[in-house]
Each structure stands twice: as structure tokens, then as C-alpha cells.
Design a protein around this motif. Sequence first.
Motif, PDB file in Angstrom:
ATOM      1  N   PHE A  14      50.425  39.471  25.213  1.00  0.00           N
ATOM      2  CA  PHE A  14      49.277  39.239  26.087  1.00  0.00           C
ATOM      3  C   PHE A  14      49.331  37.861  26.707  1.00  0.00           C
ATOM      4  CE2 PHE A  14      47.856  37.619  22.034  1.00  0.00           C
ATOM      5  CZ  PHE A  14      47.060  36.533  22.348  1.00  0.00           C
ATOM      6  N   ARG A  15      48.608  37.736  27.816  1.00  0.00           N
ATOM      7  CA  ARG A  15      48.511  36.456  28.527  1.00  0.00           C
ATOM      8  C   ARG A  15      47.079  36.257  29.007  1.00  0.00           C
ATOM      9  NH1 ARG A  15      51.834  38.030  34.059  1.00  0.00           N
ATOM     10  NH2 ARG A  15      50.310  39.517  34.880  1.00  0.00           N
ATOM     11  N   LYS A  16      46.691  34.999  29.132  1.00  0.00           N
ATOM     12  CA  LYS A  16      45.373  34.662  29.664  1.00  0.00           C
ATOM     13  C   LYS A  16      45.462  34.638  31.185  1.00  0.00           C
ATOM     14  CE  LYS A  16      43.514  32.112  25.790  1.00  0.00           C
ATOM     15  NZ  LYS A  16      42.875  30.873  25.342  1.00  0.00           N
ATOM     16  N   LYS A  22      42.054  38.380  29.743  1.00  0.00           N
ATOM     17  CA  LYS A  22      43.447  38.488  29.311  1.00  0.00           C
ATOM     18  C   LYS A  22      44.029  39.781  29.857  1.00  0.00           C
ATOM     19  CE  LYS A  22      42.470  36.322  24.858  1.00  0.00           C
ATOM     20  NZ  LYS A  22      42.385  36.582  23.414  1.00  0.00           N
ATOM     21  N   GLU A  23      45.355  39.849  29.841  1.00  0.00           N
ATOM     22  CA  GLU A  23      46.073  41.071  30.175  1.00  0.00           C
ATOM     23  C   GLU A  23      47.099  41.347  29.094  1.00  0.00           C
ATOM     24  OE1 GLU A  23      46.226  41.230  35.019  1.00  0.00           O
ATOM     25  OE2 GLU A  23      47.732  40.008  34.005  1.00  0.00           O
ATOM     26  N   THR A  95      52.452  36.013  22.102  1.00  0.00           N
ATOM     27  CA  THR A  95      52.241  35.256  23.336  1.00  0.00           C
ATOM     28  C   THR A  95      53.553  34.585  23.729  1.00  0.00           C
ATOM     29  OG1 THR A  95      51.504  33.323  22.095  1.00  0.00           O
ATOM     30  CG2 THR A  95      49.792  34.816  22.887  1.00  0.00           C
ATOM     31  N   SER A 115      44.372  45.018  32.286  1.00  0.00           N
ATOM     32  CA  SER A 115      43.168  44.311  31.843  1.00  0.00           C
ATOM     33  C   SER A 115      42.389  45.194  30.875  1.00  0.00           C
ATOM     34  CB  SER A 115      42.295  43.989  33.054  1.00  0.00           C
ATOM     35  OG  SER A 115      41.814  45.201  33.621  1.00  0.00           O
ATOM     36  N   LEU A 137      42.807  41.930  23.677  1.00  0.00           N
ATOM     37  CA  LEU A 137      42.148  41.657  24.951  1.00  0.00           C
ATOM     38  C   LEU A 137      40.789  40.993  24.770  1.00  0.00           C
ATOM     39  CD1 LEU A 137      43.041  44.917  26.907  1.00  0.00           C
ATOM     40  CD2 LEU A 137      43.781  42.593  27.451  1.00  0.00           C
TER      41      LEU A 137
END
Length: 138
Positions: A14-16, A22-23, A95, A115, A137
Motif C-alpha cells: 500500500f501507499r499513501k 491510501k491505495e 510499504t 482506493s 486501507l
Amino acid sequence: MKIVKEYSSGGVIFRKVDNKNKEVLLIRVRKNGFELPKGHIEQGESESQAAIRECKEEVGIINDLVLGDKVGEIAYSFISENKTIQKKVSYYSITFSGVFNYIKPKNTREIIWISERELETIELVNEELRSIIAKCLL
């Protein structure tokens, strides 16, 4: 029929997107449905080591990955070559730093980021993945 137990490990990458959102990365390997990258735990490898390796292999990630907490497990069975395969898969939050960089492997048809809103409607290969993805998420 012979029963074979298999163990796999994978990751919820996941990423911010911003301070609130987040996605999560999903892959499509089969014709229908998206899933999280995962694969067999090799001999002498821990669940967490396998999760990192499989994410790199199935997504083609060049970035260094950072392992987080174990976020869930799923178990299922299927028949293959006159054997019943009982499979258990453990998933970890993962991450990365910097700009996401990858080279899509041949066996992976598609790589997407979704998302929380998109998670509600996307077709997954296993419905149990939905709650595991949702944890990363929030």
C-alpha cells in the motif's frame, strides 16, 4: 484421494495518496478477478521473507520493500492432478520508499492501485481478501 498441504505468503502493498487516503496494489494473473501477490514459501524461508520475495517476483518491484504486520490468513482447497491441495496463505502489510518502480512480469496480466471506495466493487479471486485489504486501507 491424496491430501497435500501447501503454505504460501504474500503482501498487501500500500501507499499513501495524501494525509487521509491510501491505495493498495492488486494483480491479475488469472483471466478473471484480482488478487494480492503471493506464492509458495521455499525451504528455509520464513513467511515474511516469502512475502517480500513473492511481491517482488509477481509485481516486478525494483524498490526496497518494508515489511509490516501480519494482516490476515486465508485457507482454501482445490483439486489438482488427482490430489486435494489444502492451501493456507498468510498476508503481511508492505510499504516501499520513493517512487514506485516495477517491470511487469510476463505471468502477471495487470497491475492496478485501488482506493477504499474501489475495493467495494472490484472482482477478487477470493472474497476473503476483501477484509484483509481493507485493514491496510484504514
